[in-house]
Design a protein around this motif. Structure first.
Motif: not given
Length: 113
Positions: A6, A8-10, A17
């Motif tokens: 996975m 994820e943009r933060t 991940k």
């Protein structure tokens, strides 16, 4: 266990991940995901290893190549949430500096690398 991932943009960048072993079978896919993450121009790319219980030399090579690519773009690359077996492999490979500073063994944390 099959490999999955996975992304994820933060606010700080991109967190990748992966789930499952990072080995010869998953290295090409992992490399592609990490290369794409670096090419987005994010200032930080991290790999969250919470759901990874095994890494081999091919995965280590992918991590080193990603760090170099991130360095070339003035970005940072790091690993976090490494379990005991993964941490041991990173220590043997002398790559604990890729871990988040608060996760590094005492000797590596003080090195500033």
């Amino acid at each position: 266990m099959d490999w999955d991932c996975m992304v994820e943009r933060t606010p700080d960048g991109i967190v990748v991940k992966p789930v499952g072993p990072l080995d010869l079978d998953s290295a090409a896919a992992l490399r592609g995901v990490l290369q794409a993450a670096v090419k987005t121009g994010a200032h930080r790319v991290e790999v969250d290893l919470e759901n990874v219980d095994f890494v081999d030399s091919t995965a280590i090579g992918v991590f080193v190549a990603t760090r170099r690519a991130a360095d070339d773009r003035a970005a940072t690359f790091g690993l976090r949430n490494a379990g005991p077996m993964v941490r041991m492999v990173l220590q043997i490979a002398n790559l604990t500096t890729l871990l988040a500073p608060d996760e590094r063994p005492a000797a590596a944390a003080g090195s500033g690398a």
